[in-house]
Design a protein around this motif. Structure first.
Motif, short mmCIF file in Angstrom:
data_model
loop_
_atom_site.label_atom_id
_atom_site.label_comp_id
_atom_site.label_asym_id
_atom_site.label_seq_id
_atom_site.Cartn_x
_atom_site.Cartn_y
_atom_site.Cartn_z
N TYR A 57 67.85 -24.01 16.41
CA TYR A 57 67.04 -25.22 16.47
C TYR A 57 67.42 -26.11 15.29
O TYR A 57 67.76 -25.63 14.22
N LEU A 61 58.85 -16.54 19.49
CA LEU A 61 60.13 -16.69 18.82
C LEU A 61 59.98 -16.21 17.39
O LEU A 61 59.00 -16.53 16.72
N GLN A 103 65.84 -29.12 12.84
CA GLN A 103 64.64 -29.85 12.42
C GLN A 103 65.08 -31.04 11.58
O GLN A 103 65.64 -30.88 10.50
N MET A 146 61.67 -22.63 24.60
CA MET A 146 60.48 -23.15 23.96
C MET A 146 60.70 -24.58 23.49
O MET A 146 61.74 -24.91 22.91
N PHE A 175 58.83 -27.88 21.33
CA PHE A 175 57.84 -28.11 20.29
C PHE A 175 57.33 -29.54 20.32
O PHE A 175 58.07 -30.48 20.68
N GLN A 218 59.14 -21.65 6.25
CA GLN A 218 59.18 -20.55 7.21
C GLN A 218 58.28 -20.87 8.40
O GLN A 218 57.17 -21.35 8.23
N TYR A 271 52.48 -22.76 15.90
CA TYR A 271 53.24 -22.25 14.76
C TYR A 271 52.83 -23.05 13.53
O TYR A 271 52.55 -24.23 13.59
N TYR A 313 68.72 -18.16 19.27
CA TYR A 313 68.64 -19.61 19.41
C TYR A 313 69.03 -20.29 18.11
O TYR A 313 68.90 -19.72 17.03
N SER A 355 62.28 -16.99 27.77
CA SER A 355 61.33 -17.25 26.70
C SER A 355 59.91 -17.00 27.19
O SER A 355 59.19 -17.92 27.53
N ASN A 411 62.71 -20.47 30.68
CA ASN A 411 63.19 -21.66 30.01
C ASN A 411 62.88 -21.56 28.53
O ASN A 411 62.18 -20.66 28.08
N PHE A 449 60.83 -32.96 13.34
CA PHE A 449 60.89 -32.67 14.77
C PHE A 449 61.87 -31.54 15.05
O PHE A 449 63.02 -31.59 14.60
N LEU A 450 61.42 -30.52 15.79
CA LEU A 450 62.23 -29.36 16.12
C LEU A 450 62.85 -29.52 17.50
O LEU A 450 62.14 -29.73 18.48
N ILE A 476 65.74 -27.84 20.27
CA ILE A 476 66.63 -26.73 20.56
C ILE A 476 68.07 -27.22 20.72
O ILE A 476 68.31 -28.27 21.29
N PHE A 534 61.57 -16.56 13.80
CA PHE A 534 62.43 -17.52 13.13
C PHE A 534 63.01 -16.97 11.83
O PHE A 534 62.37 -16.19 11.12
N SER A 573 70.80 -21.67 23.25
CA SER A 573 70.25 -20.34 23.41
C SER A 573 71.37 -19.46 23.97
O SER A 573 72.23 -19.92 24.72
N PHE A 611 67.37 -23.90 12.08
CA PHE A 611 66.66 -22.63 12.22
C PHE A 611 67.31 -21.77 13.28
O PHE A 611 67.56 -22.22 14.40
N ALA A 648 55.70 -32.75 17.93
CA ALA A 648 56.22 -33.40 16.72
C ALA A 648 55.55 -32.89 15.45
O ALA A 648 56.01 -33.20 14.35
#
Lengths: 114, 113
Positions: free
Chosen positions: A35, A103, A37, B101, B103, B44, B37, A33, A99, B99, A42-43, A45, A105, A48, A90, B105
């Motif tokens: 991603y 995950l 940020q 993942m 997240f 990281q 997480y 994947y 999924s 599907n 805010f992360l 996607i 990273f 994938s 990421f 905020a």
């Protein structure tokens, strides 16, 4: 040994340039994947990819393209960079095509567009 | 749409005390996974804890535990005996079967000495 590694960790470039971020995983995972940020942490996607199928988030501009030379690599190419592309990117991987678990990273690549 | 909401942008706690971070999610799925997480200043992303929706028992990992309320679609994280090293951004994440993942905020947690 780093399970998911990204290079470069930091990248500073000018608007309009084309750049790539590389990602490699040595976990034998099926799915990788990307991603993004943003500055507010805010992360989101972007892509994938599981060797057979690329799923693209519809909000991602087509200036962004993933390239997978093999199962262990998923590189991110960005054309005609814009100021709004500045973010931390990421790479991640998971052991299954869907999924259903954790995950893993990479450490992230901070891209700054001037 | 499947969304994850963390209503606390920032929180702080005194060292050795307990803090709870909130997370709610919206889904029509019955089977899915939930995660917390941690992202320290090193950036990281580190898995703290995970929960399978079909398990009623709340997950626990040492000082970290969750309060999973499936009917309420709530998944809070409790950190006991907070340590300075717990200072980080904490992200709640939701992963439905088949599907990707998603997240929240994030909540910025500061542990004060």
């Amino acid at each position: 040994d780093t399970a998911v590694s990204q290079t470069p960790k930091y990248l500073v470039t000018q608007m309009g340039n084309d750049k790539s971020i590389k990602c490699e995983q040595n976990l034998g995972h099926d799915t990788m994947y990307w991603y993004k940020q943003d500055s507010k942490k805010f992360l989101k996607i972007m892509f994938s990819y599981n060797n057979k199928e690329l799923i693209i988030n519809e909000t991602v501009p087509n200036r962004f393209s993933p390239k997978s030379p093999d199962k262990a690599h998923l590189n991110l190419h960005i054309n005609s960079l814009e100021l709004g592309d500045s973010a931390v990117y990421f790479c991640a991987s998971s052991p299954m095509a869907v999924s259903t678990g954790e995950l893993f990273f990479g450490e992230g690549s901070r891209l700054t567009v001037l | 749409a499947q969304t994850v909401t963390q209503s606390q942008p920032e929180m702080s706690v005194q060292e050795a005390e307990t803090v709870t971070l909130s997370c709610t999610y919206d889904t029509s799925e019955n089977n899915y996974y939930l995660f917390w997480y941690k992202q320290p200043p090193s950036r990281q992303m580190i898995l703290v804890i995970r929960q399978e929706a079909y398990k009623q028992q709340n997950a626990t990992e040492n000082r970290f535990s969750v309060n999973f309320q499936k009917a309420a679609k709530s998944f809070s994280l409790k950190i006991s005996d907070s340590q300075l090293g717990d200072t980080a951004m904490y992200f709640c994440a939701f992963a439905p079967i088949n599907n990707d993942m998603r997240f929240g905020a994030g909540t910025r947690l500061t542990v004060k000495p």
